[in-house]
Enzyme design. Structure first.
Site: not given
Ligand code: PEP
Length: 261
Positions: A11, A179, A100, A219, A98
Protein backbone atom coordinates in the site's frame (compact mmCIF):
# COMPACT_ATOMS: atom_id res chain seq x y z
CA UNK A 1 -0.61 -28.30 -10.10
CA UNK A 2 -1.60 -24.64 -9.93
CA UNK A 3 0.86 -22.12 -8.55
CA UNK A 4 0.79 -21.19 -4.88
CA UNK A 5 1.29 -17.48 -4.39
CA UNK A 6 2.13 -15.26 -1.45
CA UNK A 7 1.78 -11.61 -2.43
CA UNK A 8 2.53 -8.59 -0.25
CA UNK A 9 0.56 -5.40 -0.85
CA UNK A 10 2.63 -2.65 0.76
CA UNK A 11 0.00 0.00 0.00
CA UNK A 12 1.22 3.56 0.67
CA UNK A 13 3.92 2.62 3.16
CA UNK A 14 7.74 2.81 3.45
CA UNK A 15 10.39 5.21 2.23
CA UNK A 16 12.64 4.06 -0.59
CA UNK A 17 15.38 3.05 1.86
CA UNK A 18 12.94 1.12 4.03
CA UNK A 19 11.46 -0.56 0.98
CA UNK A 20 14.92 -1.62 -0.21
CA UNK A 21 15.72 -3.14 3.22
CA UNK A 22 12.41 -5.03 3.30
CA UNK A 23 12.83 -6.31 -0.26
CA UNK A 24 16.40 -7.42 0.46
CA UNK A 25 15.29 -9.37 3.54
CA UNK A 26 12.43 -11.03 1.67
CA UNK A 27 14.71 -11.82 -1.25
CA UNK A 28 17.08 -13.57 1.12
CA UNK A 29 14.18 -15.63 2.53
CA UNK A 30 13.04 -16.54 -0.98
CA UNK A 31 16.56 -17.60 -1.95
CA UNK A 32 16.95 -19.78 1.14
CA UNK A 33 13.44 -21.25 1.23
CA UNK A 34 12.00 -21.57 -2.22
CA UNK A 35 9.78 -24.13 -3.90
CA UNK A 36 9.15 -24.70 -7.59
CA UNK A 37 5.40 -24.21 -7.07
CA UNK A 38 5.59 -21.12 -4.86
CA UNK A 39 5.74 -17.60 -6.28
CA UNK A 40 6.32 -14.63 -3.97
CA UNK A 41 5.11 -11.27 -5.27
CA UNK A 42 5.86 -7.85 -3.81
CA UNK A 43 3.60 -4.90 -4.62
CA UNK A 44 5.49 -1.76 -3.55
CA UNK A 45 4.41 1.82 -4.30
CA UNK A 46 5.02 2.88 -7.93
CA UNK A 47 8.20 4.97 -7.38
CA UNK A 48 10.07 1.96 -5.96
CA UNK A 49 9.30 -0.62 -8.62
CA UNK A 50 12.30 0.11 -10.80
CA UNK A 51 14.78 0.11 -7.91
CA UNK A 52 13.32 -3.05 -6.40
CA UNK A 53 13.40 -4.74 -9.79
CA UNK A 54 17.20 -4.46 -9.54
CA UNK A 55 17.16 -5.87 -5.98
CA UNK A 56 14.98 -8.78 -7.04
CA UNK A 57 16.50 -9.45 -10.44
CA UNK A 58 17.42 -13.05 -11.12
CA UNK A 59 15.77 -14.29 -7.94
CA UNK A 60 13.78 -17.31 -8.96
CA UNK A 61 10.27 -17.26 -7.52
CA UNK A 62 10.28 -13.56 -6.63
CA UNK A 63 8.22 -11.14 -8.74
CA UNK A 64 6.99 -7.56 -8.57
CA UNK A 65 3.50 -6.12 -8.95
CA UNK A 66 2.14 -2.61 -9.14
CA UNK A 67 -0.84 -1.74 -6.97
CA UNK A 68 -2.81 -0.09 -9.77
CA UNK A 69 -2.57 1.06 -13.38
CA UNK A 70 -4.43 3.49 -15.62
CA UNK A 71 -6.91 2.41 -18.29
CA UNK A 72 -4.91 4.05 -21.11
CA UNK A 73 -1.41 3.36 -22.39
CA UNK A 74 -0.18 6.95 -22.48
CA UNK A 75 -1.31 10.54 -22.84
CA UNK A 76 -2.55 13.59 -21.00
CA UNK A 77 -3.46 11.98 -17.68
CA UNK A 78 -1.42 14.00 -15.20
CA UNK A 79 -0.40 12.00 -12.16
CA UNK A 80 -1.34 8.61 -13.59
CA UNK A 81 0.82 5.55 -14.28
CA UNK A 82 0.22 3.21 -17.20
CA UNK A 83 0.60 -0.55 -17.41
CA UNK A 84 3.21 0.00 -20.11
CA UNK A 85 5.32 2.10 -17.69
CA UNK A 86 4.95 -0.52 -14.97
CA UNK A 87 6.04 -3.23 -17.34
CA UNK A 88 9.03 -1.17 -18.49
CA UNK A 89 10.09 -0.78 -14.83
CA UNK A 90 10.33 -4.55 -14.36
CA UNK A 91 7.04 -5.64 -12.78
CA UNK A 92 5.09 -8.56 -14.18
CA UNK A 93 1.80 -8.20 -12.27
CA UNK A 94 -0.66 -5.48 -11.34
CA UNK A 95 -3.40 -5.41 -8.71
CA UNK A 96 -6.76 -4.47 -10.22
CA UNK A 97 -9.91 -3.79 -8.23
CA UNK A 98 -8.53 -3.63 -4.70
CA UNK A 99 -11.42 -2.59 -2.46
CA UNK A 100 -9.56 0.60 -1.49
CA UNK A 101 -9.46 1.57 -5.16
CA UNK A 102 -13.14 0.73 -5.58
CA UNK A 103 -14.08 2.71 -2.46
CA UNK A 104 -11.75 5.73 -2.40
CA UNK A 105 -11.19 6.16 -6.14
CA UNK A 106 -14.64 5.20 -7.41
CA UNK A 107 -13.32 2.44 -9.64
CA UNK A 108 -16.38 0.73 -11.07
CA UNK A 109 -16.81 -2.46 -13.09
CA UNK A 110 -16.21 -0.78 -16.44
CA UNK A 111 -13.00 0.91 -15.31
CA UNK A 112 -11.76 -2.38 -13.88
CA UNK A 113 -12.57 -4.24 -17.11
CA UNK A 114 -10.52 -1.66 -19.02
CA UNK A 115 -7.66 -1.97 -16.53
CA UNK A 116 -7.62 -5.75 -16.92
CA UNK A 117 -7.54 -5.34 -20.72
CA UNK A 118 -4.81 -2.74 -20.47
CA UNK A 119 -2.71 -4.91 -18.17
CA UNK A 120 -2.82 -7.78 -20.66
CA UNK A 121 -2.16 -5.45 -23.61
CA UNK A 122 1.06 -4.35 -21.90
CA UNK A 123 2.25 -7.81 -20.91
CA UNK A 124 1.21 -7.67 -17.25
CA UNK A 125 -0.82 -10.34 -15.49
CA UNK A 126 -3.68 -8.87 -13.46
CA UNK A 127 -4.31 -9.86 -9.86
CA UNK A 128 -8.03 -9.19 -9.81
CA UNK A 129 -9.41 -8.44 -6.32
CA UNK A 130 -13.03 -9.23 -5.54
CA UNK A 131 -15.05 -9.42 -2.35
CA UNK A 132 -18.17 -8.32 -0.57
CA UNK A 133 -18.82 -5.71 2.10
CA UNK A 134 -20.17 -6.73 5.49
CA UNK A 135 -23.56 -5.36 4.55
CA UNK A 136 -23.63 -7.54 1.44
CA UNK A 137 -22.68 -10.63 3.45
CA UNK A 138 -25.09 -9.95 6.28
CA UNK A 139 -27.95 -9.62 3.79
CA UNK A 140 -26.98 -12.83 2.00
CA UNK A 141 -25.69 -11.09 -1.12
CA UNK A 142 -22.04 -12.15 -0.92
CA UNK A 143 -22.13 -14.82 -3.65
CA UNK A 144 -24.15 -12.60 -5.96
CA UNK A 145 -21.72 -9.69 -5.40
CA UNK A 146 -18.65 -11.75 -6.21
CA UNK A 147 -20.32 -13.36 -9.25
CA UNK A 148 -21.20 -9.89 -10.54
CA UNK A 149 -17.62 -8.63 -10.05
CA UNK A 150 -16.36 -11.58 -12.10
CA UNK A 151 -19.03 -11.22 -14.78
CA UNK A 152 -18.69 -7.47 -15.25
CA UNK A 153 -14.91 -7.10 -15.32
CA UNK A 154 -13.37 -10.49 -16.15
CA UNK A 155 -15.67 -12.83 -18.03
CA UNK A 156 -15.54 -10.81 -21.25
CA UNK A 157 -12.23 -12.67 -21.68
CA UNK A 158 -12.88 -16.08 -23.19
CA UNK A 159 -10.96 -19.38 -23.01
CA UNK A 160 -9.52 -18.62 -26.47
CA UNK A 161 -7.82 -15.55 -25.01
CA UNK A 162 -5.96 -17.76 -22.54
CA UNK A 163 -4.44 -19.82 -25.32
CA UNK A 164 -1.96 -16.93 -25.67
CA UNK A 165 -2.16 -15.15 -22.30
CA UNK A 166 -1.50 -16.17 -18.72
CA UNK A 167 -4.52 -16.69 -16.50
CA UNK A 168 -5.22 -13.86 -14.09
CA UNK A 169 -4.64 -14.40 -10.40
CA UNK A 170 -7.81 -13.89 -8.38
CA UNK A 171 -7.80 -12.53 -4.83
CA UNK A 172 -10.91 -13.01 -2.72
CA UNK A 173 -10.75 -10.18 -0.20
CA UNK A 174 -13.87 -9.71 1.90
CA UNK A 175 -13.91 -5.94 2.50
CA UNK A 176 -14.87 -6.45 6.15
CA UNK A 177 -11.71 -8.48 6.73
CA UNK A 178 -9.20 -6.04 5.22
CA UNK A 179 -7.11 -4.30 7.86
CA UNK A 180 -9.67 -5.08 10.58
CA UNK A 181 -8.28 -8.19 12.27
CA UNK A 182 -11.61 -9.91 11.43
CA UNK A 183 -10.20 -12.69 9.29
CA UNK A 184 -12.76 -14.80 7.43
CA UNK A 185 -13.11 -18.25 8.99
CA UNK A 186 -11.64 -21.10 6.98
CA UNK A 187 -15.22 -22.24 6.27
CA UNK A 188 -16.25 -18.80 4.93
CA UNK A 189 -13.09 -18.48 2.84
CA UNK A 190 -13.13 -22.03 1.43
CA UNK A 191 -16.84 -21.77 0.62
CA UNK A 192 -16.30 -18.58 -1.38
CA UNK A 193 -13.15 -19.87 -3.10
CA UNK A 194 -15.03 -23.01 -4.19
CA UNK A 195 -17.85 -20.79 -5.46
CA UNK A 196 -15.37 -18.66 -7.44
CA UNK A 197 -13.82 -21.77 -8.98
CA UNK A 198 -17.27 -23.02 -9.92
CA UNK A 199 -17.98 -19.67 -11.62
CA UNK A 200 -14.71 -20.00 -13.55
CA UNK A 201 -15.69 -23.49 -14.59
CA UNK A 202 -19.15 -22.44 -15.76
CA UNK A 203 -17.95 -19.36 -17.65
CA UNK A 204 -14.68 -20.78 -18.99
CA UNK A 205 -14.04 -24.47 -18.52
CA UNK A 206 -12.84 -27.04 -15.99
CA UNK A 207 -9.19 -26.93 -17.05
CA UNK A 208 -8.93 -23.16 -16.72
CA UNK A 209 -10.86 -23.20 -13.44
CA UNK A 210 -8.49 -25.78 -12.00
CA UNK A 211 -5.42 -23.90 -13.23
CA UNK A 212 -6.41 -20.50 -11.79
CA UNK A 213 -4.79 -19.50 -8.48
CA UNK A 214 -7.25 -17.94 -6.05
CA UNK A 215 -5.70 -16.06 -3.10
CA UNK A 216 -7.33 -15.12 0.17
CA UNK A 217 -6.79 -11.60 1.51
CA UNK A 218 -8.05 -9.92 4.66
CA UNK A 219 -6.16 -9.95 7.96
CA UNK A 220 -4.20 -13.04 6.96
CA UNK A 221 -1.23 -13.34 9.32
CA UNK A 222 1.32 -15.76 10.72
CA UNK A 223 -1.22 -17.27 13.16
CA UNK A 224 -4.05 -18.02 10.73
CA UNK A 225 -2.17 -18.62 7.45
CA UNK A 226 -1.63 -22.37 7.97
CA UNK A 227 -5.33 -23.08 8.48
CA UNK A 228 -6.35 -20.93 5.51
CA UNK A 229 -3.73 -22.38 3.17
CA UNK A 230 -4.72 -25.94 4.10
CA UNK A 231 -8.10 -25.35 2.42
CA UNK A 232 -8.51 -27.07 -0.93
CA UNK A 233 -9.34 -23.99 -3.01
CA UNK A 234 -7.10 -21.42 -1.29
CA UNK A 235 -3.89 -21.09 -3.28
CA UNK A 236 -2.15 -18.47 -1.19
CA UNK A 237 -2.61 -15.03 0.25
CA UNK A 238 -2.69 -11.37 -0.63
CA UNK A 239 -1.20 -9.89 2.49
CA UNK A 240 -1.45 -6.25 3.56
CA UNK A 241 -0.33 -5.32 7.09
CA UNK A 242 1.63 -8.51 7.71
CA UNK A 243 3.69 -7.99 4.55
CA UNK A 244 5.39 -4.91 5.97
CA UNK A 245 7.69 -6.87 8.29
CA UNK A 246 10.00 -9.42 6.70
CA UNK A 247 9.72 -11.89 9.60
CA UNK A 248 5.90 -11.85 9.59
CA UNK A 249 5.83 -12.24 5.81
CA UNK A 250 8.33 -15.09 6.02
CA UNK A 251 6.15 -16.90 8.60
CA UNK A 252 3.28 -16.69 6.11
CA UNK A 253 5.50 -17.99 3.30
CA UNK A 254 6.62 -20.77 5.63
CA UNK A 255 2.99 -21.76 6.23
CA UNK A 256 2.61 -22.27 2.49
CA UNK A 257 5.92 -24.11 2.22
CA UNK A 258 4.61 -26.55 4.84
CA UNK A 259 1.47 -27.13 2.79
CA UNK A 260 3.68 -27.86 -0.21
CA UNK A 261 6.04 -30.18 1.71
C1 PEP B 1 -5.11 -5.97 1.50
O1 PEP B 1 -5.22 -4.76 1.63
O2 PEP B 1 -5.03 -6.47 0.37
C2 PEP B 1 -5.07 -6.79 2.71
C3 PEP B 1 -5.30 -8.06 2.59
O3 PEP B 1 -4.81 -6.12 3.88
P1 PEP B 1 -4.64 -6.80 5.33
O4 PEP B 1 -3.84 -8.05 5.18
O5 PEP B 1 -3.93 -5.76 6.14
O6 PEP B 1 -6.02 -7.08 5.83
Amino acid sequence: MRKKIIAGNWKMNKTLDEAAVLATEIRSHVMHSGHAHLVTILAPPFPYISELAHHCADTSGLELAAQNCHTETQGAFTGEVSAQMISSCGASFVLVGHSERRLYFQEDAEILRKKINQAYACGLTPIYCIGETWEQRSTGKHFETVAQQLRESLFHLTPDFFASHLLPILAYEPVWAIGTGNTATTEQAQEMHAFIRQELQQNWNTDLANACSILYGGSCNASNASDLFACQDIDGGLIGGASLKATDFQHIRQAMLEVLA
